[in-house]
Motif scaffolding. Structure first.
Motif, PDB file in Angstrom:
ATOM      1  N   TRP A   1       0.848  -1.199   0.000  1.00  0.00           N
ATOM      2  CA  TRP A   1       0.000   0.000   0.000  1.00  0.00           C
ATOM      3  C   TRP A   1       0.876   1.239   0.000  1.00  0.00           C
ATOM      4  CZ3 TRP A   1      -0.328  -4.121   3.271  1.00  0.00           C
ATOM      5  CH2 TRP A   1      -1.484  -4.911   3.190  1.00  0.00           C
ATOM      6  N   LEU A   2       0.481   2.223  -0.770  1.00  0.00           N
ATOM      7  CA  LEU A   2       1.075   3.547  -0.634  1.00  0.00           C
ATOM      8  C   LEU A   2       0.235   4.283   0.396  1.00  0.00           C
ATOM      9  CD1 LEU A   2       1.757   4.638  -4.329  1.00  0.00           C
ATOM     10  CD2 LEU A   2       3.330   3.549  -2.716  1.00  0.00           C
ATOM     11  N   TYR A   3       0.837   4.708   1.478  1.00  0.00           N
ATOM     12  CA  TYR A   3       0.179   5.535   2.483  1.00  0.00           C
ATOM     13  C   TYR A   3       0.446   6.975   2.057  1.00  0.00           C
ATOM     14  CZ  TYR A   3      -0.498   1.700   5.887  1.00  0.00           C
ATOM     15  OH  TYR A   3      -0.903   0.556   6.538  1.00  0.00           O
ATOM     16  N   VAL A   4      -0.611   7.737   1.830  1.00  0.00           N
ATOM     17  CA  VAL A   4      -0.482   9.068   1.245  1.00  0.00           C
ATOM     18  C   VAL A   4      -1.150  10.103   2.143  1.00  0.00           C
ATOM     19  CG1 VAL A   4      -0.933  10.488  -0.803  1.00  0.00           C
ATOM     20  CG2 VAL A   4      -0.635   8.003  -1.059  1.00  0.00           C
ATOM     21  N   GLY A   5      -0.487  11.227   2.342  1.00  0.00           N
ATOM     22  CA  GLY A   5      -1.079  12.315   3.108  1.00  0.00           C
ATOM     23  C   GLY A   5      -0.225  13.562   2.992  1.00  0.00           C
TER      24      GLY A   5
END
Length: 187
Positions: free
Chosen positions: A159-163
């Motif tokens: 998963w790419l964790y994006v924020g």
């Protein structure tokens, strides 16, 4: 060709992973042009052997529950594990979609999906978002596969964790490598 590094080389060299991000995240509409650009990775036979799944809101809670189901934990350990997908308000699941092909083996199709994930992480970083690619044993979990609705020919690559980039992280940078040991010349 220019004599010095291009602006693109400098921007890619500035990429780093952000283990912590703020709750703001790109919208679905903001992701679309980035995904389209990432889809331009080298793809033998143009199989497009990948897809991405956006996880926001309760989908992240369900993912945490799938982590716990797979690990068979209870109590405080289960709560800690279940909270991992909540570290970011947007997760992008990277899925390799293997197609039967006499020309393109499965590993190469996985490599295309990995390429899409990496290029997308570069594009997100360049757009000002904090990103980290998380993997681990949960990518092979039956409960996690079920939760994502994966077919038998699909493999979850992480998963790419994006924020948002936290203010205190904006000054940090990733140390560049010495390229010499990694680039050899065949005589």
């Amino acid at each position: 060709m220019s004599a010095g590094p291009s602006d693109l080389v400098e921007r890619v060299a500035a990429r780093r992973s952000y283990s912590r991000v703020t709750p703001i995240a790109p919208s679905h509409e903001e992701l679309l042009p980035l995904v389209a650009a990432a889809g331009r990775v080298a793809d033998h036979s143009a199989l497009h052997p990948w897809r991405l799944i956006e996880l926001r809101g309760d989908a992240r809670v369900r993912l945490g529950n799938a982590f716990v189901e797979d690990a068979r934990l209870t109590g405080e350990a289960a709560e800690k594990l279940a909270s991992k997908p909540l570290r970011s308000s947007l997760l992008l699941a990277i899925v390799s979609v293997r197609t039967k092909s006499e020309k393109v083996p499965g590993w190469e199709q996985d490599a295309v999906a990995s390429g899409v994930a990496h290029v997308l992480s570069l594009l997100l970083h360049d757009a000002g978002w904090g990103v980290i690619w998380r993997t681990g044993n949960h990518t092979r979990s039956k409960a996690v596969h079920r939760m994502h609705g994966l077919a038998k020919n699909e493999r979850l690559l992480g998963w790419l964790y994006v924020g948002g980039v936290p203010e205190e992280s904006k000054e940090g940078h990733r140390k560049s490598i010495d390229p010499e040991p990694f680039l050899s010349v065949l005589d």
